[in-house]
Design a protein around this motif. Structure first.
Motif, PDB file in Angstrom:
ATOM      1  N   UNK A 201      15.536  -8.897 -12.360  1.00 44.15           N
ATOM      2  CA  UNK A 201      14.166  -9.107 -11.906  1.00 44.15           C
ATOM      3  C   UNK A 201      13.637  -7.863 -11.198  1.00 44.15           C
ATOM      4  N   UNK A 202      12.330  -7.592 -11.329  1.00 41.61           N
ATOM      5  CA  UNK A 202      11.766  -6.446 -10.615  1.00 41.61           C
ATOM      6  C   UNK A 202      11.753  -6.672  -9.109  1.00 41.61           C
ATOM      7  N   UNK A 203      11.767  -5.577  -8.365  1.00 41.79           N
ATOM      8  CA  UNK A 203      11.699  -5.630  -6.903  1.00 41.79           C
ATOM      9  C   UNK A 203      10.257  -5.387  -6.491  1.00 41.79           C
ATOM     10  N   UNK A 204       9.737  -6.242  -5.616  1.00 40.94           N
ATOM     11  CA  UNK A 204       8.345  -6.125  -5.179  1.00 40.94           C
ATOM     12  C   UNK A 204       8.245  -5.317  -3.890  1.00 40.94           C
ATOM     13  N   UNK A 205       7.297  -4.393  -3.869  1.00 45.73           N
ATOM     14  CA  UNK A 205       6.978  -3.626  -2.666  1.00 45.73           C
ATOM     15  C   UNK A 205       5.510  -3.871  -2.335  1.00 45.73           C
ATOM     16  N   UNK A 206       5.281  -4.505  -1.188  1.00 48.06           N
ATOM     17  CA  UNK A 206       3.911  -4.709  -0.745  1.00 48.06           C
ATOM     18  C   UNK A 206       3.443  -3.520   0.071  1.00 48.06           C
ATOM     19  N   UNK A 207       2.153  -3.189  -0.044  1.00 53.76           N
ATOM     20  CA  UNK A 207       1.571  -2.103   0.750  1.00 53.76           C
ATOM     21  C   UNK A 207       0.356  -2.629   1.497  1.00 53.76           C
ATOM     22  N   UNK A 208       0.300  -2.338   2.799  1.00 53.13           N
ATOM     23  CA  UNK A 208      -0.866  -2.690   3.602  1.00 53.13           C
ATOM     24  C   UNK A 208      -1.942  -1.614   3.433  1.00 53.13           C
ATOM     25  N   UNK A 209      -3.070  -1.841   4.067  1.00 55.20           N
ATOM     26  CA  UNK A 209      -4.143  -0.842   4.044  1.00 55.20           C
ATOM     27  C   UNK A 209      -3.652   0.476   4.646  1.00 55.20           C
ATOM     28  N   UNK A 210      -2.901   0.385   5.743  1.00 46.28           N
ATOM     29  CA  UNK A 210      -2.348   1.599   6.364  1.00 46.28           C
ATOM     30  C   UNK A 210      -1.346   2.288   5.439  1.00 46.28           C
ATOM     31  N   UNK A 211      -0.552   1.501   4.701  1.00 40.75           N
ATOM     32  CA  UNK A 211       0.412   2.084   3.760  1.00 40.75           C
ATOM     33  C   UNK A 211      -0.301   2.837   2.641  1.00 40.75           C
ATOM     34  N   UNK A 212      -1.435   2.307   2.196  1.00 41.44           N
ATOM     35  CA  UNK A 212      -2.191   2.997   1.144  1.00 41.44           C
ATOM     36  C   UNK A 212      -2.784   4.301   1.681  1.00 41.44           C
ATOM     37  N   UNK A 213      -3.213   4.294   2.953  1.00 40.71           N
ATOM     38  CA  UNK A 213      -3.689   5.541   3.574  1.00 40.71           C
ATOM     39  C   UNK A 213      -2.551   6.566   3.653  1.00 40.71           C
ATOM     40  N   UNK A 214      -1.350   6.090   4.026  1.00 40.82           N
ATOM     41  CA  UNK A 214      -0.185   6.975   4.110  1.00 40.82           C
ATOM     42  C   UNK A 214       0.158   7.528   2.732  1.00 40.82           C
ATOM     43  N   UNK A 215       0.081   6.666   1.714  1.00 42.91           N
ATOM     44  CA  UNK A 215       0.369   7.083   0.342  1.00 42.91           C
ATOM     45  C   UNK A 215      -0.619   8.163  -0.109  1.00 42.91           C
ATOM     46  N   UNK A 216      -1.894   7.974   0.229  1.00 43.24           N
ATOM     47  CA  UNK A 216      -2.913   8.966  -0.130  1.00 43.24           C
ATOM     48  C   UNK A 216      -2.640  10.298   0.568  1.00 43.24           C
ATOM     49  N   UNK A 217      -2.267  10.236   1.848  1.00 46.30           N
ATOM     50  CA  UNK A 217      -1.957  11.462   2.593  1.00 46.30           C
ATOM     51  C   UNK A 217      -0.765  12.177   1.971  1.00 46.30           C
ATOM     52  N   UNK A 218       0.272  11.412   1.625  1.00 47.06           N
ATOM     53  CA  UNK A 218       1.454  11.991   0.984  1.00 47.06           C
ATOM     54  C   UNK A 218       1.080  12.750  -0.279  1.00 47.06           C
ATOM     55  N   UNK A 219       0.276  12.123  -1.134  1.00 42.98           N
ATOM     56  CA  UNK A 219      -0.085  12.783  -2.393  1.00 42.98           C
ATOM     57  C   UNK A 219      -1.001  13.980  -2.140  1.00 42.98           C
ATOM     58  N   UNK A 220      -1.886  13.873  -1.156  1.00 45.28           N
ATOM     59  CA  UNK A 220      -2.794  14.995  -0.863  1.00 45.28           C
ATOM     60  C   UNK A 220      -2.004  16.235  -0.448  1.00 45.28           C
ATOM     61  N   UNK A 221      -1.030  16.073   0.464  1.00 48.75           N
ATOM     62  CA  UNK A 221      -0.269  17.256   0.902  1.00 48.75           C
ATOM     63  C   UNK A 221       0.724  17.691  -0.186  1.00 48.75           C
ATOM     64  N   UNK A 222       1.092  16.775  -1.072  1.00 49.85           N
ATOM     65  CA  UNK A 222       1.973  17.138  -2.181  1.00 49.85           C
ATOM     66  C   UNK A 222       1.214  17.928  -3.240  1.00 49.85           C
ATOM     67  N   UNK A 223       0.041  17.444  -3.614  1.00 57.00           N
ATOM     68  CA  UNK A 223      -0.775  18.171  -4.597  1.00 57.00           C
ATOM     69  C   UNK A 223      -1.218  19.526  -4.054  1.00 57.00           C
TER      70      UNK A 223
END
Length: 429
Positions: free
Chosen positions: A93-115
């Motif tokens: 079975x797949x593993x579920x990862x939930x993301x909050x609004x803050x987690x999505x902001x963190x994800x965006x920051x991660x990709x911004x500094x990565x790109x």
């Protein structure tokens, strides 16, 4: 846009991470059923875990444990989850990862500094050649990061060379995000349709899912094949749903840069002890700043080597080298240890091989057996022998090789339900 912490010394970065570690341990102890129980069962006194070395007092976390106890890892009520992402599970079975609004902001920051590592800036236009649907985190992460950077995005999705070129010619992107082997398909289509791809203003491609570098950071055969035709800069990036963090190359191409605000990294041996400097081991991560499902000492299953010498780009963070292979995909074959990426390199050496699939299974003796199925453009009597000889020269052993038709192989390798090409199938029990 290099974050201040990434220009600090390794000692200063370590001190910063040790403060963050104490915060995340207190957070999971208060909010995660799984980690609260883990700490109690192992009599772990969190007040005694003050340094990164002290992490070794805490047991590691595996994907199987997340799968068996998925809900117990969640640190917020379900109504706080904004996005539900999944990753394939080792137990079916797949593993579920939930993301909050803050987690999505963190994800965006991660990709911004990565790109930003890869040179993407405000004013660029990026063609996104990966899916954003099917509960896939990466496509959404790329979009959020580019939006944060105020960069234009063309959401084409995966596959369909004709549609990709239509968008490239119409919207003139400056960067592409794609699986690198797909770039060869774009080149093939362009060559047969008279598209002058070297004069369209595309500066680079951020490549996912397949290796661009050898362990010494020279180009892989796949990268050389692309570069021999298309004069664009190729950037390798490594990430996973569990990490919610990326390690992306800068223009110097010497490993994916670590973001110390977002993740703590260890490289461990089979006994879960840190490897000696310069040795390969299993990448093990502790997330920082994740609200919904933080992970402590999560074993990624990827075998890597860390590099700590300063990079010419100005970042002083450690860097993750190319993935040697997946730990669970290690093959013992005729006394030789193999990983699929090494076999991919051998097969990529042949322009005559149009497509391939590596399968591994247990033989009657209970040992590993390998069969490589290949689609060949121009079959000839001696070609299989040539491929086998090349395997022996590069890896000291030669697997069984079978010729198959593309009608049989292509639907398996390029399954539309999968996020990237399936090059390896493990049938071992």
């Amino acid at each position: 846009m290099i974050p201040h912490i990434e220009k600090q010394s390794l000692d200063e970065i370590k001190a910063f991470q040790e403060l963050k570690l104490q915060e995340v341990l207190q957070y999971v102890n208060a909010n995660s059923v799984y980690y609260k129980n883990l700490f109690q069962e192992n009599n772990i006194d969190l007040s005694k875990i003050n340094t990164l070395e002290d992490l070794q007092l805490i047991p590691t976390t595996t994907k199987e444990e997340i799968q068996k106890n998925n809900d117990d890892f969640l640190c917020v009520p379900t109504h706080k989850i904004i996005d539900f992402a999944t990753t394939s599970g080792t137990l079916g079975d797949p593993v579920t990862f939930g993301l909050t609004d803050n987690d999505l902001d963190r994800l965006a920051y991660n990709e911004a500094i990565s790109f930003d590592c890869a040179g993407i800036k405000e004013g660029d236009i990026v063609q996104l050649m990966t899916t954003m649907d099917r509960r896939f985190m990466a496509g959404l992460a790329y979009f959020l990061g580019l939006r944060k950077m105020k960069v234009g995005v063309i959401r084409v999705g995966a596959g369909i060379p004709e549609l990709q070129w239509d968008s490239i010619l119409k919207y003139k992107p400056t960067y592409l995000i794609t699986v690198p082997s797909f770039l060869l398909k774009l080149i093939e289509y362009a060559d047969s349709h008279g598209i002058d791809y070297n004069n369209l203003g595309i500066k680079g491609a951020i490549c996912i899912g397949e290796s661009l570098r050898n362990q010494d950071f020279t180009n892989s055969i796949l990268a050389d094949k692309i570069a021999s035709k298309w004069n664009i800069k190729l950037f390798s990036t490594y990430a996973s749903t569990e990490m919610s963090t990326a390690f992306t190359e800068c223009e110097h191409g010497v490993g994916g840069h670590h973001h110390p605000e977002l993740i703590i990294v260890e490289v461990l041996d089979d006994e879960n002890k840190p490897v000696k400097e310069g040795e390969s081991g299993e990448l093990t991560i502790t997330t920082i700043g994740v609200e919904a499902m933080p992970l402590i000492r999560f074993k990624t299953g990827d075998i890597v080597k860390l590099h700590t010498n300063a990079c010419m780009c100005g970042r002083k963070t450690l860097r993750v080298g190319p993935v040697v292979g997946r730990k669970q995909q290690m093959i013992k074959y005729k006394g030789t240890t193999l990983y699929p990426p090494a076999m991919n390199e051998v097969l990529n050496d042949f322009d005559n091989i149009e497509n391939y699939l590596i399968q591994i299974y247990n033989n009657d003796l209970g040992t590993d057996e390998i069969v490589v199925k290949i689609v060949v453009k121009n079959p000839s009597e001696g070609f299989l022998a040539e491929v086998k000889d090349h395997f022996r020269a590069k890896l000291r052993v030669a697997p069984r090789i079978e010729l198959v038709s593309k009608e049989v192989l292509n639907p398996i390798v390029f399954n539309p339900m999968n996020r990237k090409p399936t090059r390896f199938i493990d049938l071992r029990k």
